[in-house]
Design a protein around this motif. Structure first.
Motif, PDB file in Angstrom:
ATOM      1  N   THR A  89       0.839  -1.208   0.000  1.00 24.09           N
ATOM      2  CA  THR A  89       0.000   0.000   0.000  1.00 24.09           C
ATOM      3  C   THR A  89       0.873   1.258   0.000  1.00 24.09           C
ATOM      4  OG1 THR A  89      -1.645  -1.257   1.227  1.00 24.09           O
ATOM      5  CG2 THR A  89      -1.941   1.125   1.167  1.00 24.09           C
ATOM      6  N   SER A  90       1.933   1.237   0.806  1.00 23.79           N
ATOM      7  CA  SER A  90       2.876   2.377   0.795  1.00 23.79           C
ATOM      8  C   SER A  90       3.477   2.545  -0.593  1.00 23.79           C
ATOM      9  CB  SER A  90       4.020   2.139   1.780  1.00 23.79           C
ATOM     10  OG  SER A  90       3.548   2.155   3.079  1.00 23.79           O
ATOM     11  N   ALA A  91       3.791   1.415  -1.231  1.00 22.90           N
ATOM     12  CA  ALA A  91       4.389   1.474  -2.572  1.00 22.90           C
ATOM     13  C   ALA A  91       3.413   2.079  -3.575  1.00 22.90           C
ATOM     14  CB  ALA A  91       4.815   0.082  -3.014  1.00 22.90           C
ATOM     15  N   LEU A  92       2.119   1.771  -3.400  1.00 25.98           N
ATOM     16  CA  LEU A  92       1.118   2.372  -4.305  1.00 25.98           C
ATOM     17  C   LEU A  92       1.082   3.887  -4.111  1.00 25.98           C
ATOM     18  CD1 LEU A  92      -1.287   2.250  -6.332  1.00 25.98           C
ATOM     19  CD2 LEU A  92      -2.774   2.086  -4.329  1.00 25.98           C
ATOM     20  N   TRP A  93       1.044   4.331  -2.835  1.00 28.06           N
ATOM     21  CA  TRP A  93       1.020   5.785  -2.567  1.00 28.06           C
ATOM     22  C   TRP A  93       2.272   6.453  -3.152  1.00 28.06           C
ATOM     23  CZ3 TRP A  93      -3.263   8.036  -1.900  1.00 28.06           C
ATOM     24  CH2 TRP A  93      -4.309   7.425  -1.184  1.00 28.06           C
ATOM     25  N   ASN A  94       3.394   5.751  -3.029  1.00 30.67           N
ATOM     26  CA  ASN A  94       4.632   6.291  -3.603  1.00 30.67           C
ATOM     27  C   ASN A  94       4.550   6.396  -5.124  1.00 30.67           C
ATOM     28  OD1 ASN A  94       6.185   6.975  -1.451  1.00 30.67           O
ATOM     29  ND2 ASN A  94       7.188   4.988  -1.273  1.00 30.67           N
ATOM     30  N   THR A  95       3.923   5.396  -5.741  1.00 28.75           N
ATOM     31  CA  THR A  95       3.749   5.430  -7.198  1.00 28.75           C
ATOM     32  C   THR A  95       2.897   6.633  -7.594  1.00 28.75           C
ATOM     33  OG1 THR A  95       3.789   3.013  -7.185  1.00 28.75           O
ATOM     34  CG2 THR A  95       2.997   4.058  -9.193  1.00 28.75           C
TER      35      THR A  95
END
Lengths: 185, 87
Positions: free
Chosen positions: A51-57
Motif C-alpha cells: 500500500t505504501s508502494a502504491l502511494w509512492n507510485t
C-alpha cells in the motif's frame, strides 16, 4: 513538426540513458537471481508494504505530471503558474521520501539488513539506489523552482527546466518498473 | 501543438497512469500470485513507462535515434524480465 533532438540538454539525455542501463542491469539481475529462489522471493515479497508502494507510485507520477505543467507554463510565459506547479511537484517528491524513509526505518527496526537474505539484498539495494535518485531529484526540482521564482527561464530559454524535468521523468519511469517487479510480480 | 492541447493530453495520460497503477495494486491484492498475473502486471508496467517517455519526456515529438531510445530500452528489459519469469 518533429525535432531531431529531445527537449533539454543532450548531455542530460546521455546521463539518463546511462542511468537506465544501470537500472536495467539491476532489474535483470533481480529477475535472474529469482529463478533459483522463487519461494524465498515470494515469501519475503509478501512482507513488503504494497500500500505504501502504491502511494509512492501515485506521488511520483503526480510529481512528473506537475513538472510537465510547470514546463508548459514556462513556455507560455506564465512564470507564476510554473512556480506553483514546480512547488506541488516538490511536495509530491517529499511525500515519496517521507513514505520511503518510514518504510526503511520499519525494516531496520525489524533487524533487516543487506545480508538478511538474497531477496532483501536486492530489495534494499534497488530501493536505496532509486531513493538516492529521488533525493537528487528533490534538489533538481528545488533549483528549478528557485530559478522560476528568480525569472531565469523564459519561453525561449528553458533548457535547464526541461533537462531537470526529464531527469525527474526518468526517476518516475524507473519506479514504474521497480514497483511491480519488487512488490508484486 | 498549442499549450491547451498539451495540457489536455498530459492530463489524460496522468489520469490513465493513476488508473493503471491503482488497477495493478488491486489485482495484486485480490488475486492469487500466478505467472499469468505477473506477466499481465509486467505488460501494464511497460505501457505506463512507454506513456511517460512518449508524453512526459515528449519523445513523441522527436525523430531518429532519440525517438526510440527509451522504447528500445523498455522492449529489451521487458523481454529479459519475461524470459526470467517464464523460465
Amino acid at each position: 513538426m518533429n525535432k531531431k533532438y529531445p527537449s533539454g540538454d543532450l548531455a542530460v539525455w546521455i546521463f539518463i540513458m546511462a542511468e537506465l542501463l544501470v537500472f536495467a542491469i539491476f532489474f535483470l539481475a533481480y529477475a535472474i537471481t529469482r529463478i533459483d529462489h522463487v519461494e524465498l522471493f515470494n515469501t519475503y515479497q509478501s512482507t513488503l508494504d504494497r500500500t505504501s508502494a502504491l502511494w509512492n507510485t501515485l506521488a511520483l507520477i503526480s510529481a512528473s505530471y506537475f513538472m510537465v505543467r510547470a514546463v508548459i507554463s514556462i513556455k507560455v510565459s506564465q512564470p507564476e503558474k510554473a512556480f506553483k506547479w514546480a512547488l506541488v511537484a516538490l511536495v509530491m517528491c517529499m511525500v515519496f521520501l517521507t513514505i520511503k524513509t518510514l518504510e526503511f526505518s520499519h525494516h531496520i527496526s525489524q533487524g533487516v539488513t543487506l545480508s538478511t537474505n538474497t531477496f532483501y539484498m536486492f530489495y534494499l539495494s534497488l530501493s536505496l539506489f532509486h531513493y538516492m535518485h529521488v533525493w537528487l531529484g528533490l534538489i533538481v526540482l528545488g533549483v528549478i523552482a528557485r530559478n522560476i521564482a528568480k525569472g531565469r527561464y523564459s519561453a525561449d530559454k528553458c533548457t535547464g527546466a526541461e533537462s531537470g524535468a526529464n531527469y525527474w521523468h526518468m526517476v518516475d519511469l524507473v519506479w514504474v518498473i521497480l514497483f511491480p517487479l519488487v512488490y508484486i510480480m | 501543438m498549442s499549450s491547451n492541447k498539451q495540457h489536455f493530453s498530459a492530463s489524460v495520460i496522468y489520469l490513465l497512469l493513476l488508473l493503471l497503477s491503482i488497477a495493478t495494486y488491486q489485482v495484486a491484492e485480490t488475486m492469487d500470485k500466478q505467472i499469468s498475473i505477473s506477466i499481465g502486471v509486467l505488460i501494464v508496467a511497460v505501457i505506463k513507462a512507454f506513456l511517460i517517455s512518449e508524453y512526459f519526456m515528449q519523445l513523441k515529438q522527436v525523430n531518429g535515434f532519440w525517438r526510440w531510445s527509451v522504447p528500445i530500452w523498455l522492449i529489451i528489459l521487458a523481454i529479459g524480465l519475461f524470459m526470467a519469469f517464464t523460465f
